[in-house]
Design an enzyme around this catalytic site. Structure first.
Site, PDB file in Angstrom:
ATOM      1  N   GLY A 125     -77.734 -19.634 -48.460  1.00  0.00           N
ATOM      2  CA  GLY A 125     -76.487 -20.062 -48.425  1.00  0.00           C
ATOM      3  C   GLY A 125     -75.465 -19.124 -48.320  1.00  0.00           C
ATOM      4  N   ASP A 141     -67.361 -18.771 -34.884  1.00  0.00           N
ATOM      5  CA  ASP A 141     -66.668 -19.762 -35.566  1.00  0.00           C
ATOM      6  C   ASP A 141     -65.415 -20.145 -35.065  1.00  0.00           C
ATOM      7  OD1 ASP A 141     -68.700 -19.441 -37.149  1.00  0.00           O
ATOM      8  OD2 ASP A 141     -67.535 -18.974 -38.976  1.00  0.00           O
ATOM      9  N   GLN A 199     -68.124 -24.752 -37.099  1.00  0.00           N
ATOM     10  CA  GLN A 199     -69.357 -24.214 -36.639  1.00  0.00           C
ATOM     11  C   GLN A 199     -70.323 -25.214 -35.882  1.00  0.00           C
ATOM     12  OE1 GLN A 199     -71.275 -22.522 -40.114  1.00  0.00           O
ATOM     13  NE2 GLN A 199     -71.050 -20.399 -39.150  1.00  0.00           N
ATOM     14  N   TYR A 224     -73.170 -22.932 -34.515  1.00  0.00           N
ATOM     15  CA  TYR A 224     -74.069 -22.462 -35.394  1.00  0.00           C
ATOM     16  C   TYR A 224     -74.842 -23.395 -36.015  1.00  0.00           C
ATOM     17  CZ  TYR A 224     -75.076 -18.860 -39.078  1.00  0.00           C
ATOM     18  OH  TYR A 224     -75.636 -18.172 -40.240  1.00  0.00           O
TER      19      TYR A 224
HETATM   20  N1  CAA Z   1     -62.526 -29.610 -44.124  1.00  0.00           N
HETATM   21  C1  CAA Z   1     -61.688 -30.477 -43.367  1.00  0.00           C
HETATM   22  N2  CAA Z   1     -60.403 -29.567 -42.882  1.00  0.00           N
HETATM   23  C2  CAA Z   1     -60.707 -28.240 -42.778  1.00  0.00           C
HETATM   24  C3  CAA Z   1     -61.808 -27.623 -43.200  1.00  0.00           C
HETATM   25  C4  CAA Z   1     -62.865 -28.277 -43.985  1.00  0.00           C
HETATM   26  N3  CAA Z   1     -63.873 -27.685 -44.531  1.00  0.00           N
HETATM   27  N4  CAA Z   1     -61.442 -26.142 -43.026  1.00  0.00           N
HETATM   28  C5  CAA Z   1     -60.523 -26.226 -42.452  1.00  0.00           C
HETATM   29  N5  CAA Z   1     -59.594 -27.306 -42.363  1.00  0.00           N
HETATM   30  C6  CAA Z   1     -58.430 -27.829 -41.780  1.00  0.00           C
HETATM   31  C7  CAA Z   1     -57.435 -26.782 -42.101  1.00  0.00           C
HETATM   32  O1  CAA Z   1     -56.958 -27.331 -43.632  1.00  0.00           O
HETATM   33  C8  CAA Z   1     -56.316 -27.078 -41.218  1.00  0.00           C
HETATM   34  O2  CAA Z   1     -55.506 -28.286 -41.386  1.00  0.00           O
HETATM   35  P1  CAA Z   1     -54.328 -28.214 -41.084  1.00  0.00           P
HETATM   36  O3  CAA Z   1     -53.686 -28.024 -39.657  1.00  0.00           O
HETATM   37  O4  CAA Z   1     -53.820 -29.630 -41.467  1.00  0.00           O
HETATM   38  O5  CAA Z   1     -53.533 -27.287 -42.081  1.00  0.00           O
HETATM   39  C9  CAA Z   1     -57.262 -27.409 -40.107  1.00  0.00           C
HETATM   40  O6  CAA Z   1     -58.398 -27.543 -40.342  1.00  0.00           O
HETATM   41  C10 CAA Z   1     -57.302 -25.964 -39.289  1.00  0.00           C
HETATM   42  O7  CAA Z   1     -57.866 -26.353 -37.974  1.00  0.00           O
HETATM   43  P2  CAA Z   1     -57.932 -25.427 -36.728  1.00  0.00           P
HETATM   44  O8  CAA Z   1     -58.668 -26.003 -35.622  1.00  0.00           O
HETATM   45  O9  CAA Z   1     -56.500 -24.938 -36.434  1.00  0.00           O
HETATM   46  O10 CAA Z   1     -58.543 -24.010 -37.372  1.00  0.00           O
HETATM   47  P3  CAA Z   1     -58.417 -22.355 -37.262  1.00  0.00           P
HETATM   48  O11 CAA Z   1     -58.418 -22.074 -35.872  1.00  0.00           O
HETATM   49  O12 CAA Z   1     -57.413 -22.143 -38.228  1.00  0.00           O
HETATM   50  O13 CAA Z   1     -59.802 -21.866 -38.162  1.00  0.00           O
HETATM   51  C11 CAA Z   1     -62.179 -21.809 -38.575  1.00  0.00           C
HETATM   52  C12 CAA Z   1     -60.654 -22.829 -38.129  1.00  0.00           C
HETATM   53  C13 CAA Z   1     -62.176 -20.679 -37.595  1.00  0.00           C
HETATM   54  C14 CAA Z   1     -63.327 -22.725 -38.596  1.00  0.00           C
HETATM   55  C15 CAA Z   1     -61.793 -21.375 -39.806  1.00  0.00           C
HETATM   56  O14 CAA Z   1     -61.541 -22.628 -41.031  1.00  0.00           O
HETATM   57  C16 CAA Z   1     -62.910 -20.667 -40.738  1.00  0.00           C
HETATM   58  O15 CAA Z   1     -63.357 -19.466 -40.274  1.00  0.00           O
HETATM   59  N6  CAA Z   1     -64.069 -21.458 -41.444  1.00  0.00           N
HETATM   60  C17 CAA Z   1     -65.155 -21.014 -42.298  1.00  0.00           C
HETATM   61  C18 CAA Z   1     -66.270 -21.383 -41.432  1.00  0.00           C
HETATM   62  C19 CAA Z   1     -67.339 -20.952 -42.161  1.00  0.00           C
HETATM   63  O16 CAA Z   1     -67.918 -21.335 -43.056  1.00  0.00           O
HETATM   64  N7  CAA Z   1     -68.358 -20.046 -41.486  1.00  0.00           N
HETATM   65  C20 CAA Z   1     -69.442 -19.491 -42.157  1.00  0.00           C
HETATM   66  C21 CAA Z   1     -69.653 -17.970 -41.533  1.00  0.00           C
HETATM   67  S1  CAA Z   1     -70.842 -17.329 -42.541  1.00  0.00           S
HETATM   68  C22 CAA Z   1     -72.314 -17.977 -42.121  1.00  0.00           C
HETATM   69  O17 CAA Z   1     -72.020 -18.794 -40.974  1.00  0.00           O
HETATM   70  C23 CAA Z   1     -73.526 -17.642 -42.671  1.00  0.00           C
HETATM   71  C24 CAA Z   1     -74.481 -18.773 -43.325  1.00  0.00           C
HETATM   72  O18 CAA Z   1     -75.473 -19.019 -42.675  1.00  0.00           O
HETATM   73  C25 CAA Z   1     -73.881 -19.382 -44.528  1.00  0.00           C
END
Ligand code: CAA
Length: 240
Positions: free
Chosen positions: A178, A88, A144, A147
């Protein structure tokens, strides 16, 4: 005669629950794994299920691995394409390698396993393939693009191969889990995960066994009229 099933990524997490559910159903199960020898050995000791190592993203290794299973265990009638990884990152930070590895393993793995096992199923006139997609392949997910694209690809792959298998007794279906309480999901930052759980109507993460139930249903002997479908198991998070 018991049918032989291969579950990719079958020694841990959702894959382990699937391996056990298929064993309970009376299948002879083989669990594939990519690298964690120690976990695989512990899995075999605990469950009595044989574990075979190869990288499903490697075409030649997958053909060789499935051939070995056929020789040592028997012709493969059931394939569950469960192996998958996450890398991710938001697009501006994602490397080509992050993109490529996820496509190679998550989507390429389905192609490689099908190339190895589908022709035999087609010839024998019976087969079950279940591909594990994701809610994030249906709805997208911030961070993602790799992914979500691979999982969305799995849903298309499923519908295309289902059309090819239908005349030959081979069903091909997908499950779109999910958020399930596995190592993969616990790697999501806690604050992000809290927000995700808050959007799940049932109010909790899913359990691996709840996905395995779906696989057992789709691979059952009397499931022959179910093909090309996607079963969403996500606590109501995305109704699709
Ligand atoms: N919508 C809008 N904005 C979002 C957001 C969203 N869903 N999520 C994060 N942001 C914002 C944050 O608030 C932050 O904003 P500010 O800078 O204004 O504070 C900004 O995006 C962060 O952006 P960066 O590019 O700096 O992101 P990062 O490097 O800190 O991390 C990430 C980004 C790695 C994607 C992290 O948010 C993360 O791990 N997210 C989860 C992703 C996820 O759900 N993965 C699922 C894994 S499990 C799986 O995949 C199994 C399955 O099949 C379900």
């Amino acid at each position: 005669m018991t049918r032989v099933a291969i579950v990719t990524g079958g020694t841990r997490g959702i894959g382990k629950a699937i391996s056990l559910a298929l064993k309970d159903q009376g299948r002879t199960v083989v669990a594939n794994y990519a690298g964690n020898e120690e976990k695989a050995r512990a899995f075999t000791e605990e469950t009595g299920i044989a574990a075979y190592r190869w990288d499903v993203g490697d075409h030649e290794a997958t053909l060789a691995g499935c051939k070995k299973v056929e020789e040592e265990v028997g012709a493969v009638d059931i394939v569950v394409n469960n192996a998958g990884i996450t890398r991710d990152a938001t697009l501006h930070k994602m490397s080509f390698e992050d993109w490529n590895e996820v496509m190679r393993i998550n989507l390429g793995g389905c192609f490689n396993m099908a190339k190895a096992c589908f022709p035999g199923m087609r010839e024998r006139g019976w087969g079950r393939i279940v591909n594990i997609g994701s809610i994030n392949g249906q709805a997208g997910q911030y961070g993602q693009v790799n992914y979500a694209a691979a999982k969305s690809g799995i849903h298309g792959f499923t519908k295309a191969l289902a059309q090819e298998g239908a005349r030959f007794g081979v069903t091909v279906n997908a499950i779109a889990p999910g958020y399930i309480d596995t190592d993969m999901v616990s790697a999501v930052p806690e604050a992000v995960l809290e927000k995700i759980v808050a959007r799940i109507p049932i109010g909790r993460l899913g359990h691996a066994e709840e996905i395995a139930r779906g696989v057992a249903f789709l691979t059952a002997e009397d499931a022959e009229f179910v093909t090309g479908s996607t079963m969403s198991i996500n606590g109501g998070q995305h109704m699709y």
